[in-house]
Design a protein around this motif. Structure first.
Motif, PDB file in Angstrom:
ATOM      1  N   SER A  56       0.847  -1.322  -0.077  1.00  0.00           N
ATOM      2  CA  SER A  56       0.007   0.011  -0.090  1.00  0.00           C
ATOM      3  C   SER A  56       0.821   1.082   0.077  1.00  0.00           C
ATOM      4  O   SER A  56       0.291   2.138  -0.810  1.00  0.00           O
ATOM      5  CB  SER A  56      -0.895  -0.166   1.203  1.00  0.00           C
ATOM      6  OG  SER A  56      -1.769  -0.933   1.260  1.00  0.00           O
ATOM      7  N   MET A  57       1.880   1.426   0.847  1.00  0.00           N
ATOM      8  CA  MET A  57       2.871   2.419   0.891  1.00  0.00           C
ATOM      9  C   MET A  57       3.545   2.661  -0.458  1.00  0.00           C
ATOM     10  O   MET A  57       3.466   3.659  -0.699  1.00  0.00           O
ATOM     11  CB  MET A  57       3.656   2.084   1.842  1.00  0.00           C
ATOM     12  CG  MET A  57       3.405   2.247   3.292  1.00  0.00           C
ATOM     13  SD  MET A  57       4.477   1.813   4.824  1.00  0.00           S
ATOM     14  CE  MET A  57       5.953   2.409   4.417  1.00  0.00           C
ATOM     15  N   GLY A  94       2.949   1.267  -3.275  1.00  0.00           N
ATOM     16  CA  GLY A  94       1.850   1.736  -4.371  1.00  0.00           C
ATOM     17  C   GLY A  94       1.618   3.312  -4.481  1.00  0.00           C
ATOM     18  O   GLY A  94       1.351   3.723  -5.571  1.00  0.00           O
ATOM     19  N   MET A  95       1.205   3.619  -3.273  1.00  0.00           N
ATOM     20  CA  MET A  95       0.829   5.026  -3.037  1.00  0.00           C
ATOM     21  C   MET A  95       2.079   5.838  -3.277  1.00  0.00           C
ATOM     22  O   MET A  95       1.761   7.020  -4.239  1.00  0.00           O
ATOM     23  CB  MET A  95       0.241   5.239  -1.835  1.00  0.00           C
ATOM     24  CG  MET A  95      -0.140   6.898  -1.240  1.00  0.00           C
ATOM     25  SD  MET A  95      -1.223   7.742  -2.934  1.00  0.00           S
ATOM     26  CE  MET A  95      -2.936   6.650  -2.034  1.00  0.00           C
ATOM     27  N   ALA A  96       3.332   5.585  -3.011  1.00  0.00           N
ATOM     28  CA  ALA A  96       4.314   6.516  -3.182  1.00  0.00           C
ATOM     29  C   ALA A  96       4.688   6.722  -4.661  1.00  0.00           C
ATOM     30  O   ALA A  96       4.544   7.682  -5.115  1.00  0.00           O
ATOM     31  CB  ALA A  96       5.610   5.779  -2.438  1.00  0.00           C
ATOM     32  N   GLY A 113       2.554   5.951  -7.206  1.00  0.00           N
ATOM     33  CA  GLY A 113       1.365   6.207  -7.990  1.00  0.00           C
ATOM     34  C   GLY A 113       1.174   7.926  -7.617  1.00  0.00           C
ATOM     35  O   GLY A 113       1.008   8.536  -8.865  1.00  0.00           O
ATOM     36  N   ILE A 114       1.253   8.414  -6.561  1.00  0.00           N
ATOM     37  CA  ILE A 114       0.994   9.804  -6.251  1.00  0.00           C
ATOM     38  C   ILE A 114       2.055  10.537  -6.927  1.00  0.00           C
ATOM     39  O   ILE A 114       1.524  11.871  -7.465  1.00  0.00           O
ATOM     40  CB  ILE A 114       0.595   9.933  -4.942  1.00  0.00           C
ATOM     41  CG1 ILE A 114      -0.218  11.328  -4.550  1.00  0.00           C
ATOM     42  CG2 ILE A 114       1.968  10.028  -4.092  1.00  0.00           C
ATOM     43  CD1 ILE A 114      -0.803  11.564  -3.131  1.00  0.00           C
ATOM     44  N   LEU A 115       3.312  10.468  -6.775  1.00  0.00           N
ATOM     45  CA  LEU A 115       4.230  11.194  -7.499  1.00  0.00           C
ATOM     46  C   LEU A 115       4.403  11.133  -8.882  1.00  0.00           C
ATOM     47  O   LEU A 115       4.504  12.373  -9.536  1.00  0.00           O
ATOM     48  CB  LEU A 115       5.837  10.771  -6.864  1.00  0.00           C
ATOM     49  CG  LEU A 115       6.004  10.959  -5.320  1.00  0.00           C
ATOM     50  CD1 LEU A 115       7.342  10.551  -4.964  1.00  0.00           C
ATOM     51  CD2 LEU A 115       5.651  12.284  -4.774  1.00  0.00           C
ATOM     52  N   GLU A 150       1.860  10.535 -10.501  1.00  0.00           N
ATOM     53  CA  GLU A 150       0.508  11.461 -11.050  1.00  0.00           C
ATOM     54  C   GLU A 150       0.605  12.922 -10.878  1.00  0.00           C
ATOM     55  O   GLU A 150       0.440  13.704 -11.865  1.00  0.00           O
ATOM     56  CB  GLU A 150      -0.602  11.014 -10.298  1.00  0.00           C
ATOM     57  CG  GLU A 150      -1.971  11.760 -10.449  1.00  0.00           C
ATOM     58  CD  GLU A 150      -3.176  11.070  -9.878  1.00  0.00           C
ATOM     59  OE1 GLU A 150      -3.977  10.201  -9.975  1.00  0.00           O
ATOM     60  OE2 GLU A 150      -3.222  11.838  -8.650  1.00  0.00           O
ATOM     61  N   LEU A 151       1.686  13.161  -9.947  1.00  0.00           N
ATOM     62  CA  LEU A 151       1.631  14.853  -9.656  1.00  0.00           C
ATOM     63  C   LEU A 151       2.565  15.183 -10.820  1.00  0.00           C
ATOM     64  O   LEU A 151       2.376  16.198 -11.446  1.00  0.00           O
ATOM     65  CB  LEU A 151       2.443  14.960  -8.460  1.00  0.00           C
ATOM     66  CG  LEU A 151       3.044  16.244  -8.129  1.00  0.00           C
ATOM     67  CD1 LEU A 151       1.735  16.984  -7.435  1.00  0.00           C
ATOM     68  CD2 LEU A 151       4.401  16.371  -7.268  1.00  0.00           C
ATOM     69  N   GLU A 165       2.815  13.818 -13.896  1.00  0.00           N
ATOM     70  CA  GLU A 165       2.012  13.982 -15.183  1.00  0.00           C
ATOM     71  C   GLU A 165       1.117  15.288 -15.099  1.00  0.00           C
ATOM     72  O   GLU A 165       0.838  15.898 -16.389  1.00  0.00           O
ATOM     73  CB  GLU A 165       0.950  12.733 -15.206  1.00  0.00           C
ATOM     74  CG  GLU A 165       0.711  12.386 -16.401  1.00  0.00           C
ATOM     75  CD  GLU A 165      -0.207  10.987 -16.286  1.00  0.00           C
ATOM     76  OE1 GLU A 165      -1.174  10.946 -16.516  1.00  0.00           O
ATOM     77  OE2 GLU A 165       0.784  10.079 -15.980  1.00  0.00           O
ATOM     78  N   VAL A 180      10.851  14.066  -7.509  1.00  0.00           N
ATOM     79  CA  VAL A 180       9.721  13.051  -7.452  1.00  0.00           C
ATOM     80  C   VAL A 180      10.824  11.669  -7.660  1.00  0.00           C
ATOM     81  O   VAL A 180      10.405  10.766  -7.023  1.00  0.00           O
ATOM     82  CB  VAL A 180       9.008  13.430  -8.773  1.00  0.00           C
ATOM     83  CG1 VAL A 180       8.308  12.089  -9.032  1.00  0.00           C
ATOM     84  CG2 VAL A 180       7.988  14.284  -8.443  1.00  0.00           C
TER      85      VAL A 180
END
Lengths: 330, 330
Positions: B239-240, B242-244, B246-248, B250-251, B253, B273
């Motif tokens: 979870s950690m 994947g979020m790390a 994914g969110i970076l 996405e930022l 992009e 990033v």
């Protein structure tokens, strides 16, 4: 008019935050009517100028249930609390749905004993719309986010059927796909609990079960519904939210230590970072709700700010508008 | 000289990536000697010019264990595989430690049957240095990251004692603090498993147990050691990570869709990033290792790139240099 009963006294900040959220929700939605429970002398001064007072009712409550009270006992011992009074308004059909940032244990217990379970429900669950990184499938209905921490496989089998009804109504998808949270995607992966649950879900022809799914995959929007026991689900959610807030705040802190970025560039980055934090720490989604009770009961973070509290009210409105809870009762 | 036996054939990319990592590790550490196992005609061309060939041995192996092979059976059926040959070199004291990006199940099984369990170990675990957001306490020793998925409370009690020895040696702290992963911090929180484990850990006066801890708190560097069953730990980690990522991503992009940022500003953001992704998806830490066997066996991601593979070799080196495994054996 949709009527939402709101416990204004709780959350980390009380009426200062909850009533601000209420006023913003009223301004955004002409069809919203609020029933505010708490101390009128604390609620009244927080109502912002320009708020349509015809859509605001205030009900004086004499007591409060705090986070240190025993959840179940406090529901019985504090009948005059804002929490109990607001839940009673929902149970008596005076209100359509309930919202609070109070003790999630007490709200959960109260939703069962006051609003009442749906017939045939084995164990209610906490549910939330988990944000994903997919543009075409931006949310996943996550069951359970933390209520049923000693879940049995048959509980998750029931959540699969209830979740299918909810997703149809709320996510506008005819045949929602279901994934079972696991540490690997192969059919044979996991512990005894996930293996038994996998078997039950596979045998159910009324749902669209697609097998096991790992956290990083579900985050990409791979399924409409994610099933998990409440313990694992809660750990997953807190891991995701903690990482989202932590990593973006750290980025912001570190990105301009040598002062090479202009004010304008920094402003753009800050905007993006705050949007990311709001999206992935559940501020935008507005908390979660109880699955397995007669009417919508929304539970939001104790630390919710006015934006998250407003979004929690909107979640309650959309739960009512979608007729999802009526469908669950059929 | 520290000698590391390396299975070069596996991981998603094979020798192209593993040997590149090996050469970078050799360049950074004059005290490193590598024993490379696999197909010499695939390994040889990947060795970069300038590599000190005196510190490289290549051992031809005739077979490979793939991710679809049964972990335990393949160890017995494929004695000529790079994985088994390299583990045997460690077991025979020809090498100090082992590294592979291969099937974690097979490496785990092989580490038990070939390298051998420590005396008195109930169930070995997977261990990793989880990155935190704290500057003063930048890593947390996480036990278990995914091996013992049907853990019993007494297993975690043992991990608490072993983890204390490891943290003393590797993190240079005399009295490392221990947290138990849970959905709340109060003593009474959690399910039957965490409650029983809490009790056992509380009674052990040889360790510095500090009670339950939630994911977002441990991420802030609150404890030196995090204990959890392998199922929950694996979900937390994925979870950690994947979020790390994914969110970076996405930022990155989304941040310049309107083209308002200069090339230079974008470059600074990209650098930050990528540093964040490398730190929080375990690239920097270089994977994990097996706790409960006689000598260091490092397991890295199948998807590891050459940087992560190099860091895995460095992790093996520091496990040997710290004498942590020797201390566990006392």
């Amino acid at each position: 008019m949709i009527k939402i009963a709101i416990d204004c006294m709780r959350g980390d900040f009380g009426p200062e935050i909850t009533v601000a959220g209420v006023c913003n929700a009223l301004a955004e939605n002409d069809n919203l009517h609020v029933m505010l429970y708490g101390n009128p002398s604390m609620i009244e001064p927080e109502i912002t100028a320009g708020t349509d007072r015809n859509r605001v009712e205030i009900f004086a409550s004499e007591d409060e249930i705090t986070n240190t009270d025993h959840p179940l006992k406090s529901i019985k011992r504090k009948p005059e609390s804002a929490l109990v009074q607001a839940l009673k308004a929902v149970a008596n059909d005076e209100a359509d749905a309930f919202v609070s940032a109070g003790s999630s244990g007490a709200i959960f217990a109260g939703s069962l004993s006051i609003v009442g379970k749906l017939p045939g429900i084995k164990r209610p669950a906490s549910v939330g719309f988990m944000p994903t990184m997919s543009k075409t499938s931006p949310h996943c209905l996550m069951i359970d986010t933390g209520a049923n921490i000693a879940a049995k496989p048959e509980h998750l089998a029931q959540y699969g059927r209830l979740g299918t009804v909810l997703a149809r109504q709320m996510m506008n998808v005819e045949n929602p796909t279901i994934g079972l949270l696991n540490i690997g995607e192969e059919d044979s992966k996991g512990n005894e609990f996930t293996k038994e649950t996998f078997q039950l879900l596979s045998e159910d022809e009324t749902i669209n079960f697609r097998g096991n799914v790992e956290p990083h995959t579900i985050m990409q929007g791979s399924h409409h519904i994610l099933l998990t026991d409440g313990f694992t689900g809660n750990i997953m959610l807190k891991s995701m939210e903690g990482m989202a807030a932590g990593i973006l705040n750290e980025l912001l802190e570190n990105i301009n230590t040598d002062g090479a970025l202009s004010k304008e560039s920094l402003h753009i980055i800050e905007k993006s970072v705050h949007a990311g934090i709001n999206r992935y720490t559940n501020v935008d989604a507005g908390g979660g709700f109880v699955l397995g009770v007669q009417k919508p009961v929304v539970i939001t973070h104790g630390a919710a700010g006015s934006t998250m509290f407003k979004n929690s009210i909107q979640l309650a409105v959309s739960l009512k508008e979608s007729d999802a809870f009526a469908s669950l009762n059929e």
